[in-house]
Write a protein that holds these residues in place. Sequence first.
Motif, PDB file in Angstrom:
ATOM      1  N   LEU A 130       0.854  -1.186   0.000  1.00 39.20           N
ATOM      2  CA  LEU A 130       0.000   0.000   0.000  1.00 39.20           C
ATOM      3  C   LEU A 130       0.893   1.241   0.000  1.00 39.20           C
ATOM      4  O   LEU A 130       1.808   1.357   0.826  1.00 39.20           O
ATOM      5  CB  LEU A 130      -0.915   0.009   1.230  1.00 39.20           C
ATOM      6  N   ARG A 131       0.606   2.172  -0.893  1.00 44.67           N
ATOM      7  CA  ARG A 131       1.401   3.398  -0.990  1.00 44.67           C
ATOM      8  C   ARG A 131       0.648   4.546  -0.313  1.00 44.67           C
ATOM      9  O   ARG A 131      -0.472   4.881  -0.693  1.00 44.67           O
ATOM     10  CB  ARG A 131       1.680   3.750  -2.448  1.00 44.67           C
ATOM     11  N   LEU A 132       1.271   5.122   0.692  1.00 43.59           N
ATOM     12  CA  LEU A 132       0.715   6.282   1.391  1.00 43.59           C
ATOM     13  C   LEU A 132       1.391   7.540   0.864  1.00 43.59           C
ATOM     14  O   LEU A 132       2.619   7.597   0.768  1.00 43.59           O
ATOM     15  CB  LEU A 132       0.951   6.159   2.895  1.00 43.59           C
ATOM     16  N   LYS A 133       0.591   8.549   0.526  1.00 43.11           N
ATOM     17  CA  LYS A 133       1.142   9.786  -0.035  1.00 43.11           C
ATOM     18  C   LYS A 133       0.447  10.985   0.599  1.00 43.11           C
ATOM     19  O   LYS A 133      -0.779  11.041   0.662  1.00 43.11           O
ATOM     20  CB  LYS A 133       0.936   9.807  -1.553  1.00 43.11           C
ATOM     21  N   GLU A 134       1.231  11.936   1.077  1.00 41.17           N
ATOM     22  CA  GLU A 134       0.659  13.170   1.615  1.00 41.17           C
ATOM     23  C   GLU A 134       0.419  14.146   0.469  1.00 41.17           C
ATOM     24  O   GLU A 134       1.305  14.383  -0.357  1.00 41.17           O
ATOM     25  CB  GLU A 134       1.573  13.805   2.655  1.00 41.17           C
ATOM     26  N   LEU A 135      -0.783  14.718   0.431  1.00 39.61           N
ATOM     27  CA  LEU A 135      -1.189  15.587  -0.679  1.00 39.61           C
ATOM     28  C   LEU A 135      -1.291  17.028  -0.187  1.00 39.61           C
ATOM     29  O   LEU A 135      -2.375  17.552   0.071  1.00 39.61           O
ATOM     30  CB  LEU A 135      -2.536  15.109  -1.247  1.00 39.61           C
ATOM     31  N   ARG A 136      -0.165  17.682  -0.086  1.00 40.63           N
ATOM     32  CA  ARG A 136      -0.157  19.053   0.432  1.00 40.63           C
ATOM     33  C   ARG A 136      -0.866  20.017  -0.497  1.00 40.63           C
ATOM     34  O   ARG A 136      -1.296  21.097  -0.075  1.00 40.63           O
ATOM     35  CB  ARG A 136       1.279  19.508   0.680  1.00 40.63           C
ATOM     36  N   SER A 137      -1.010  19.647  -1.764  1.00 38.32           N
ATOM     37  CA  SER A 137      -1.723  20.518  -2.700  1.00 38.32           C
ATOM     38  C   SER A 137      -3.209  20.630  -2.340  1.00 38.32           C
ATOM     39  O   SER A 137      -3.868  21.603  -2.714  1.00 38.32           O
ATOM     40  CB  SER A 137      -1.584  19.980  -4.130  1.00 38.32           C
ATOM     41  N   LEU A 138      -3.732  19.641  -1.627  1.00 34.88           N
ATOM     42  CA  LEU A 138      -5.138  19.668  -1.210  1.00 34.88           C
ATOM     43  C   LEU A 138      -5.323  20.272   0.173  1.00 34.88           C
ATOM     44  O   LEU A 138      -6.438  20.645   0.543  1.00 34.88           O
ATOM     45  CB  LEU A 138      -5.722  18.249  -1.223  1.00 34.88           C
TER      46      LEU A 138
END
Length: 333
Positions: A64-72
Amino acid sequence: MTSGISNISRSSPCILLTNDDGVNSPGILLLAKRFVSWGCEVIVVAPDTNQSACSHRLTMSSDLRLKELRSLGENIYSVSGSPADCVSVALDPNGVFYHKNLVPTIAISGINLGPNTSHDVLHSGTFAGARHAAFYGVPSVATSLASNDMREENILTAVEATFQLCSKLLTFLPRRPNNFQRPRATFVRRHVEESLTEDRCFDILLQCFQAGDLLLNLNVPSRWNGKFLSTSLGGVFYRDVLQRVSGKEENSDMKEDELFRLVVHGGIEFVQDERLTDIEALQRKFASITCLSTWPETHPFEIPCCVLKYALHSAKSGFPTWVERGSEFQSQL
């Protein structure tokens, strides 16, 4: 969405948001914004793609790939998996909440774009997200816009109804759930006598919700009348759901490479019920609140039917009576 979130007091409610429509869905982003503006700490952990109707699927065959979406915004994460996967990544030891030194006061799954009524809860990724959080002992709510009209004004209607219900719950929920990650692993079946008083049944329902053994399923019509009703699940049959896509003649032989699609083009048959159902409430423009057991029948944590029937009782506000009692009790302290 970033305003004020880093300055939230640890005494403020902390909310886990997930969904099955994907992290970019306006339903979850508008809901997050509403709770942040109220002073809550909100952590969004949602699928990176649409996972509608995935039920309680868990990804076991790949990472599972976790990614932080600072653009949102701040504290918004995507996961390459299902809603249940997202909740595990959020709440399991060594997950997102652990690394942030946080514990969720409540978990909310939604806002789903489309209804989750009747037995739709069995294949709903939205409901599974809430249910999976309840497995971790977190009080949980699944919430849906019960409409095919996805204009922002209708989504905001569902946001408002969800906020009204959850802000009511937050008046009596402890900031840290007493049963978080279920430290008491002993499974004790609830032996409940049929002679229990009504008040005692309401108390048990409240305790079950706080322990994650009962969860709420909210459906909001687009033309909401501003009121709630406690309901049972309605009964429906979906007719003629398999559609041939490849355009072959009706009498032609089947081949392995034929294409089919699951749709509801044969109509829906409704089952009559003497109880007030979620479907009927929506037809009358009420927001429907259905209380459902987290666990399957015969599980050690199941809620006995003689108690669960009291979940259908509505207070004058339309909220389940046990919810209103919890709020009133807290206000007297």
